[in-house]
Design a protein around this motif. Structure first.
Motif, mmCIF file in Angstrom:
data_model
loop_
_atom_site.group_PDB
_atom_site.id
_atom_site.type_symbol
_atom_site.label_atom_id
_atom_site.label_comp_id
_atom_site.label_asym_id
_atom_site.label_seq_id
_atom_site.Cartn_x
_atom_site.Cartn_y
_atom_site.Cartn_z
ATOM 1 N N GLU A 77 0.837 -1.199 0.000
ATOM 2 C CA GLU A 77 0.000 0.000 0.000
ATOM 3 C C GLU A 77 0.875 1.254 0.000
ATOM 4 O O GLU A 77 0.568 2.243 -0.678
ATOM 5 C CB GLU A 77 -0.898 0.017 1.235
ATOM 6 C CG GLU A 77 -2.056 -0.971 1.197
ATOM 7 C CD GLU A 77 -2.902 -0.898 2.451
ATOM 8 O OE1 GLU A 77 -2.855 0.141 3.155
ATOM 9 O OE2 GLU A 77 -3.615 -1.873 2.748
ATOM 10 N N LEU A 78 1.944 1.206 0.784
ATOM 11 C CA LEU A 78 2.834 2.361 0.910
ATOM 12 C C LEU A 78 3.793 2.489 -0.268
ATOM 13 O O LEU A 78 4.426 3.531 -0.434
ATOM 14 C CB LEU A 78 3.624 2.258 2.221
ATOM 15 C CG LEU A 78 2.787 2.467 3.492
ATOM 16 C CD1 LEU A 78 3.507 1.893 4.714
ATOM 17 C CD2 LEU A 78 2.494 3.950 3.694
ATOM 18 N N ASP A 79 3.906 1.439 -1.060
ATOM 19 C CA ASP A 79 4.747 1.464 -2.268
ATOM 20 C C ASP A 79 3.857 1.234 -3.486
ATOM 21 O O ASP A 79 3.984 0.259 -4.210
ATOM 22 C CB ASP A 79 5.833 0.381 -2.180
ATOM 23 C CG ASP A 79 6.727 0.352 -3.419
ATOM 24 O OD1 ASP A 79 6.878 1.406 -4.066
ATOM 25 O OD2 ASP A 79 7.255 -0.728 -3.738
ATOM 26 N N ALA A 80 2.929 2.153 -3.682
ATOM 27 C CA ALA A 80 1.901 1.985 -4.712
ATOM 28 C C ALA A 80 2.480 1.891 -6.117
ATOM 29 O O ALA A 80 1.934 1.197 -6.981
ATOM 30 C CB ALA A 80 0.902 3.134 -4.641
ATOM 31 N N ASN A 81 3.607 2.568 -6.374
ATOM 32 C CA ASN A 81 4.195 2.529 -7.713
ATOM 33 C C ASN A 81 5.218 1.408 -7.891
ATOM 34 O O ASN A 81 5.881 1.307 -8.926
ATOM 35 C CB ASN A 81 4.842 3.877 -8.064
ATOM 36 C CG ASN A 81 5.959 4.245 -7.092
ATOM 37 O OD1 ASN A 81 6.251 3.496 -6.149
ATOM 38 N ND2 ASN A 81 6.588 5.392 -7.316
ATOM 39 N N ASN A 82 5.363 0.562 -6.856
ATOM 40 C CA ASN A 82 6.197 -0.642 -6.934
ATOM 41 C C ASN A 82 7.643 -0.343 -7.328
ATOM 42 O O ASN A 82 8.264 -1.078 -8.106
ATOM 43 C CB ASN A 82 5.592 -1.640 -7.932
ATOM 44 C CG ASN A 82 6.201 -3.022 -7.810
ATOM 45 O OD1 ASN A 82 6.578 -3.451 -6.722
ATOM 46 N ND2 ASN A 82 6.307 -3.723 -8.927
ATOM 47 N N ASP A 83 8.198 0.725 -6.749
ATOM 48 C CA ASP A 83 9.601 1.044 -7.032
ATOM 49 C C ASP A 83 10.514 0.637 -5.881
ATOM 50 O O ASP A 83 11.675 1.020 -5.825
ATOM 51 C CB ASP A 83 9.767 2.536 -7.335
ATOM 52 C CG ASP A 83 9.430 3.424 -6.135
ATOM 53 O OD1 ASP A 83 8.946 2.884 -5.109
ATOM 54 O OD2 ASP A 83 9.648 4.641 -6.219
ATOM 55 N N GLN A 84 9.975 -0.159 -4.949
ATOM 56 C CA GLN A 84 10.691 -0.681 -3.785
ATOM 57 C C GLN A 84 10.980 0.369 -2.725
ATOM 58 O O GLN A 84 11.691 0.109 -1.756
ATOM 59 C CB GLN A 84 12.018 -1.354 -4.207
ATOM 60 C CG GLN A 84 11.886 -2.339 -5.354
ATOM 61 C CD GLN A 84 10.808 -3.385 -5.110
ATOM 62 O OE1 GLN A 84 10.707 -3.935 -4.031
ATOM 63 N NE2 GLN A 84 10.002 -3.660 -6.122
ATOM 64 N N LEU A 85 10.426 1.557 -2.888
ATOM 65 C CA LEU A 85 10.589 2.632 -1.901
ATOM 66 C C LEU A 85 9.218 3.109 -1.456
ATOM 67 O O LEU A 85 8.348 3.386 -2.294
ATOM 68 C CB LEU A 85 11.380 3.805 -2.494
ATOM 69 C CG LEU A 85 12.818 3.506 -2.943
ATOM 70 C CD1 LEU A 85 13.403 4.727 -3.642
ATOM 71 C CD2 LEU A 85 13.676 3.108 -1.759
ATOM 72 N N MET A 86 9.014 3.210 -0.146
ATOM 73 C CA MET A 86 7.725 3.658 0.360
ATOM 74 C C MET A 86 7.452 5.088 -0.082
ATOM 75 O O MET A 86 8.329 5.952 -0.024
ATOM 76 C CB MET A 86 7.693 3.548 1.888
ATOM 77 C CG MET A 86 7.613 2.116 2.379
ATOM 78 S SD MET A 86 7.409 1.979 4.176
ATOM 79 C CE MET A 86 9.057 2.407 4.724
ATOM 80 N N ASP A 87 6.236 5.326 -0.545
ATOM 81 C CA ASP A 87 5.856 6.639 -1.055
ATOM 82 C C ASP A 87 5.492 7.568 0.101
ATOM 83 O O ASP A 87 4.816 7.167 1.048
ATOM 84 C CB ASP A 87 4.648 6.508 -1.994
ATOM 85 C CG ASP A 87 4.890 5.471 -3.085
ATOM 86 O OD1 ASP A 87 6.038 5.390 -3.565
ATOM 87 O OD2 ASP A 87 3.944 4.757 -3.445
ATOM 88 N N THR A 88 5.920 8.801 -0.009
ATOM 89 C CA THR A 88 5.615 9.807 1.009
ATOM 90 C C THR A 88 5.152 11.082 0.324
ATOM 91 O O THR A 88 5.884 11.654 -0.488
ATOM 92 C CB THR A 88 6.846 10.113 1.882
ATOM 93 O OG1 THR A 88 7.297 8.906 2.489
ATOM 94 C CG2 THR A 88 6.491 11.109 2.972
ATOM 95 N N ALA A 89 3.929 11.503 0.640
ATOM 96 C CA ALA A 89 3.381 12.723 0.052
ATOM 97 C C ALA A 89 3.546 13.888 1.017
ATOM 98 O O ALA A 89 3.679 13.705 2.226
ATOM 99 C CB ALA A 89 1.899 12.523 -0.270
ATOM 100 N N GLY A 90 3.551 15.100 0.456
ATOM 101 C CA GLY A 90 3.559 16.293 1.295
ATOM 102 C C GLY A 90 4.918 16.927 1.501
ATOM 103 O O GLY A 90 5.088 17.752 2.393
ATOM 104 N N HIS A 91 5.905 16.546 0.684
ATOM 105 C CA HIS A 91 7.229 17.149 0.823
ATOM 106 C C HIS A 91 7.170 18.657 0.566
ATOM 107 O O HIS A 91 6.505 19.121 -0.366
ATOM 108 C CB HIS A 91 8.218 16.520 -0.170
ATOM 109 C CG HIS A 91 8.690 15.162 0.244
ATOM 110 N ND1 HIS A 91 9.712 14.971 1.139
ATOM 111 C CD2 HIS A 91 8.263 13.921 -0.100
ATOM 112 C CE1 HIS A 91 9.912 13.680 1.316
ATOM 113 N NE2 HIS A 91 9.040 13.020 0.577
ATOM 114 N N VAL A 92 7.864 19.376 1.390
ATOM 115 C CA VAL A 92 7.967 20.825 1.228
ATOM 116 C C VAL A 92 9.395 21.141 0.804
ATOM 117 O O VAL A 92 10.352 20.784 1.495
ATOM 118 C CB VAL A 92 7.628 21.567 2.544
ATOM 119 C CG1 VAL A 92 7.764 23.074 2.347
ATOM 120 C CG2 VAL A 92 6.223 21.197 2.991
#
Length: 255
Positions: A172-187
């Motif tokens: 779920e946290l790696d929705a694009n399957n690039d082996q890295l957990m996705d994190t939204a909201g970067h500033v």
């Protein structure tokens, strides 16, 4: 020969299918895992040659032939563990855990001379957790999560269900399957973004923990924590594997 690899979620799905708790058969789970890793082969006509050249352990061959499997030998568990991406599980490590470090959970095989599906899942969980924790810490977490304080012989959650939960969390946290957990909201102007990742994992862990009733607050907190740690451990396994590959390449090419 090519090797057959599975994600942790796919391995968890295989165990659940073997337990008869899935709408899929074990063969269907394996077929989906193979097709996912070889999406271009059916169109290019290379599916059969690719599969013929894929190395399969005997336990997988038996599953493909439809043999009923309700338990494994330690060697079979090790063979399955080697199929899990970025895992380096060995028979020696498993024997040490079963006979010494986590003996309380493996006092005897549960299926005749075979170890149960839940015991196999527990070995895979320990292998993941050791990426970030020492054995004493893992023992304490397992005791809180798996043993009911009022009846130490009852599991509050099965190892299979725990394995399904955090392996599903990672995907779920790696929705694009690039082996890295996705994190939204970067500033862009902000220097530290670590809280974003922590918050994203915690939210998903709380959602999965909430699905499991009849647990004390202490146990739910432990479950949230072990889900959090195990999910991070999958990510850690990827980086450990990447580092080992580069180390091996440097040592191999050294003159």
């Amino acid at each position: 020969m090519e090797s057959f690899h599975m994600t942790r979620k796919e391995m968890a799905s295989l165990l659940v299918a073997l337990d008869g708790r899935s709408s899929q058969t074990p063969l269907q789970v394996l077929q989906e895992a193979w097709k996912k890793a070889h999406r271009n082969y059916p169109e290019s006509g290379q599916a059969l040659p690719a599969l013929v050249s894929t190395e399969l352990p005997p336990i997988l061959e038996r599953m493909i032939r439809g043999s009923e499997t309700k338990g494994f030998s330690l060697q079979e568990i090790a063979d399955l563990g080697k199929l899990i991406e970025y895992s380096h599980l060995s028979i020696t490590a498993i024997q040490n855990w079963v006979k010494r470090d986590f003996k309380a959970y493996f006092d005897s095989p549960k299926m005749g001379r075979k170890y149960s599906l839940n015991q196999a899942a527990l070995i895979f969980i320990i292998d993941d957790l050791k990426s970030n924790l020492d054995f004493i810490s893992i023992q304490k977490l397992l005791k809180i999560v798996f043993l009911d304080e009022s009846n130490e012989k009852d599991d509050l959650i099965s190892p299979m269900d725990l394995y399904v939960s955090y392996s599903t969390m990672f995907e779920e946290l790696d929705a694009n399957n690039d082996q890295l957990m996705d994190t939204a909201g970067h500033v862009k102007e902000s220097r530290n973004q670590d809280a974003l990742t922590e918050n994203a994992i915690r939210i998903v862990a709380e959602r999965h923990a909430a699905k499991l009733p009849h647990m004390s607050n202490k146990q739910k907190e432990a479950l949230r924590s072990i889900l959090f740690i195990a999910t991070i451990s999958i990510q850690t396994s990827y980086f450990h594997s990447l580092a080992r590959r580069y180390l091996n390449a440097v040592l191999f090419l050294e003159t």
